[in-house]
Design a protein around this motif. Structure first.
Motif, short mmCIF file in Angstrom:
data_model
loop_
_atom_site.label_atom_id
_atom_site.label_comp_id
_atom_site.label_asym_id
_atom_site.label_seq_id
_atom_site.Cartn_x
_atom_site.Cartn_y
_atom_site.Cartn_z
N UNK A 122 46.24 36.78 43.17
CA UNK A 122 45.25 36.62 42.10
C UNK A 122 45.83 37.23 40.82
N UNK A 123 45.96 36.46 39.74
CA UNK A 123 46.51 37.03 38.50
C UNK A 123 45.61 38.16 37.97
N UNK A 181 29.76 43.57 35.32
CA UNK A 181 31.17 43.98 35.36
C UNK A 181 31.81 43.84 36.74
N UNK A 182 30.99 43.64 37.78
CA UNK A 182 31.52 43.58 39.15
C UNK A 182 32.56 42.48 39.35
N UNK A 183 32.33 41.24 38.89
CA UNK A 183 33.34 40.19 39.13
C UNK A 183 34.72 40.57 38.61
N UNK A 184 34.79 41.09 37.40
CA UNK A 184 36.08 41.47 36.84
C UNK A 184 36.75 42.58 37.62
N UNK A 185 35.96 43.58 38.03
CA UNK A 185 36.53 44.71 38.78
C UNK A 185 37.02 44.23 40.15
N UNK A 210 41.22 38.98 36.12
CA UNK A 210 40.27 40.08 36.31
C UNK A 210 39.94 40.76 35.01
N UNK A 211 40.95 40.99 34.17
CA UNK A 211 40.73 41.62 32.87
C UNK A 211 39.84 40.75 32.00
N UNK A 212 40.11 39.44 32.01
CA UNK A 212 39.30 38.51 31.21
C UNK A 212 37.85 38.50 31.68
N UNK A 213 37.66 38.49 33.00
CA UNK A 213 36.30 38.51 33.55
C UNK A 213 35.58 39.81 33.18
#
Length: 271
Positions: free
Chosen positions: A137-138, A115-119, A142-145
């Motif tokens: 950065x859109x 979960x770290x990349x998205x956060x 982040x939500x998609x990641x």
């Protein structure tokens, strides 16, 4: 074995044993409360309180992990028609507890990696001065990641979900070997477990009407169903009959490649 059959066996196994199952659950809660209390005392504004607080949190985490594993041990014994008492939740503390602590730490680390990349991307997207090139950065990236990370984590969790039972069934089994055994057992069964766990949502929501007092009965039901699910994954020759009549489980447990049974925990001495 179908989800309905597993849940029927779980309910049957708990008949006459709810006192043990609920008592063990209460002991887990009391142990966690006591550990939390001492952890809070260790952070009560003293010199070096940060370091002491970290130690207190680690103590709380260890107690929580081991009592939860101990509760799964109690449920596994009940699923096999073996005798169990509430205080058996503490047997794990003196029988190679490091394996279970190591496993849970590994689970936490892998979850954070997923979960770290998205956060991180979401945080960067919320800080306007932080730019990649010249464009913000859109946030949706982040939500998609994060969503992708959660999905990956769910798949990993389902694959590893039987590792604790494997470790309980073989006292000298290493953590990574337990994970490998779990992955083998869960091949083609991840969806079944996912649906089984989802099937308890209605009961959990119903417990709200009882101010969560009903969870004293629901949690044992859920844990017993998971223990029965684990045993149902074993070869038929390793499933003997226990307290659930013709559909119950005995104490044969999983066997090694040479046909010899793994060491299983007993009430005295080793678990």
């Amino acid at each position: 074995m179908s989800r309905k059959q597993i849940k029927n066996i779980a309910r049957h196994n708990l008949l006459g044993h709810y006192r043990c199952a609920i008592g063990a659950l209460i002991l887990v809660g009391i142990a966690s409360i006591i550990a939390s209390y001492f952890a809070s005392l260790m952070t009560a504004g003293r010199v070096g309180s940060l370091l002491v607080g970290i130690v207190g949190y680690i103590l709380f985490l260890i107690v929580g992990i081991l009592t939860q594993v101990g509760y799964e041990y109690v449920q596994l014994r009940l699923a096999r028609g073996q005798q169990a008492i509430a205080r058996d939740v503490f047997l794990v503390f003196r029988n190679h507890p490091g394996r279970f602590i190591g496993y849970e730490i590994l689970v936490i680390v892998v979850c954070l990696i997923c979960i770290a990349p998205g956060i991180i991307v979401m945080v960067l997207a919320s800080i306007r001065p932080v730019l990649v090139g010249r464009a913000n950065i859109p946030a949706f990236i982040g939500v998609a990641l994060l969503i992708v990370g959660v999905i990956i984590w769910i798949v990993i969790y389902l694959s590893w979900s039987m590792a604790v039972y494997c470790l309980l069934d073989q006292e000298n089994l290493k953590v990574m070997d337990g994970i490998r055994n779990s992955r083998v057992l869960m091949r083609g069964n991840r969806g079944r477990l996912f649906v089984l766990e989802l099937s308890f949502i209605g009961w959990v929501l119903f417990s709200v009407l009882t101010f969560f007092i009903g969870m004293l009965w629901i949690i044992p039901y859920i844990k017993q169903s998971l223990a029965c699910f684990y045993i149902s994954l074993l070869p038929a020759s390793q499933q003997t009959y226990g307290s659930a009549g013709s559909q119950g489980y005995g104490s044969a447990g999983p066997r090694q490649d040479n046909g010899q049974p793994y060491q299983t925990y007993e009430n005295e001495g080793s678990l």
